[in-house]
Structure formats: C-alpha cells, structure tokens
Design a protein around this motif. Structure first.
Motif, PDB file in Angstrom:
ATOM      1  N   SER A   1     -11.734   0.291   5.208  1.00  0.00           N
ATOM      2  CA  SER A   1     -10.645  -0.596   5.631  1.00  0.00           C
ATOM      3  C   SER A   1      -9.314  -0.165   5.013  1.00  0.00           C
ATOM      4  O   SER A   1      -8.274  -0.215   5.669  1.00  0.00           O
ATOM      5  N   GLU A   2      -9.352   0.293   3.785  1.00  0.00           N
ATOM      6  CA  GLU A   2      -8.136   0.780   3.132  1.00  0.00           C
ATOM      7  C   GLU A   2      -7.681   2.095   3.770  1.00  0.00           C
ATOM      8  O   GLU A   2      -6.486   2.310   3.981  1.00  0.00           O
TER       9      GLU A   2
ATOM     10  N   ASP B   1      -5.812   1.352   6.971  1.00  0.00           N
ATOM     11  CA  ASP B   1      -4.441   0.898   6.716  1.00  0.00           C
ATOM     12  C   ASP B   1      -3.530   2.060   6.329  1.00  0.00           C
ATOM     13  O   ASP B   1      -2.422   2.204   6.855  1.00  0.00           O
TER      14      ASP B   1
ATOM     15  N   THR C   1      -3.146   4.739   9.257  1.00  0.00           N
ATOM     16  CA  THR C   1      -2.376   4.182  10.366  1.00  0.00           C
ATOM     17  C   THR C   1      -0.892   4.202  10.025  1.00  0.00           C
ATOM     18  O   THR C   1      -0.062   4.591  10.854  1.00  0.00           O
TER      19      THR C   1
ATOM     20  N   ASP D   1       2.315   2.878   1.242  1.00  0.00           N
ATOM     21  CA  ASP D   1       1.020   3.265   1.815  1.00  0.00           C
ATOM     22  C   ASP D   1       1.046   4.717   2.292  1.00  0.00           C
ATOM     23  O   ASP D   1       0.087   5.468   2.088  1.00  0.00           O
TER      24      ASP D   1
END
Length: 123
Positions: A69-70, A73, A76, A100
């Motif tokens: 999931s990280e 993120d 993306t 990020d």
C-alpha cells in the motif's frame, strides 16, 4: 517426561532465537511483473535476460523495504509528476506528494544499487 520437555524446548528454540516466521511480502504478482517490465524498458541497451534478473531483484528488494500500500502511494506520486497543466500543478505544489516522490526515488536508487542496475538509458 524430561525427555519430552527437553524435546519441546529444543523445538521452540529456533522460534525464540529467530522470532516468529516472516510473512511473505504482499506485492501482487501483476505489480511485480509491471515493475520488472518498466525496469527492463528503462534499460533497452542491456540484455533482456540480465535485466530480468536485476529488475526482479529490485522489486523483491522494494517489497522488503515497504508494504504494498505504501509502494502504491509512493510510485503513484512519482509517476504523476509527468501530468501537465493544472492537474499536474497540484502534484508539484503538494509538499506531501513531493516528499513521497523524493522518498520513492531514494528507495528506487537504493534497490537499483543493491541489484547492480545503472541509471536508465536515454532514448
């Protein structure tokens, strides 16, 4: 009875020394394949077999570093930097997304270095 207790202690010792068994990382196969394909595509001058091995190493290393999931993120945000116009402005102006992107690039550089992957080849 002592023999049984001794045997149980010996069987439990590896768990105590090494901790609980690690769960397999949670990167879906399709995302691993896409990562490897993108990695190979970024290095068109290298041999496909060589890059398949190196890029597979990189995605495995990435999966050891972050949860899926990280990864979604971070990657993306990094891929969204190519969006132009107003929509891209949101990404360029967001401090969190910029952090990020920076983290993803650092993580990618780390796994690439560990798997002997050089910088992408310019096309």
């Amino acid at each position: 009875m002592k023999k049984i207790l001794r045997m149980l202690c010996l069987l439990g010792l590896p768990m105590a020394v090494h901790g609980a068994p690690q769960h397999a990382n949670d990167f879906p196969t399709i995302d691993r394949v896409l990562y490897v394909q993108e990695c190979i595509g970024a290095h068109p001058d290298a041999g496909k077999f060589e890059m398949t091995s190196k890029c597979s190493c990189a995605v495995d290393a990435m999966a050891r570093e972050v949860r899926y999931s990280e990864y979604v993120d971070l990657s993306t945000a990094a891929k969204a930097t190519t969006i132009g116009g107003e929509r891209g402005g949101y990404i360029r102006d967001s401090e969190k997304l910029q952090a990020d992107i920076k983290r993803y690039k650092a993580l990618q550089a780390k796994v690439n270095k560990g798997c002997f992957i050089g910088p992408p080849t310019a096309r």
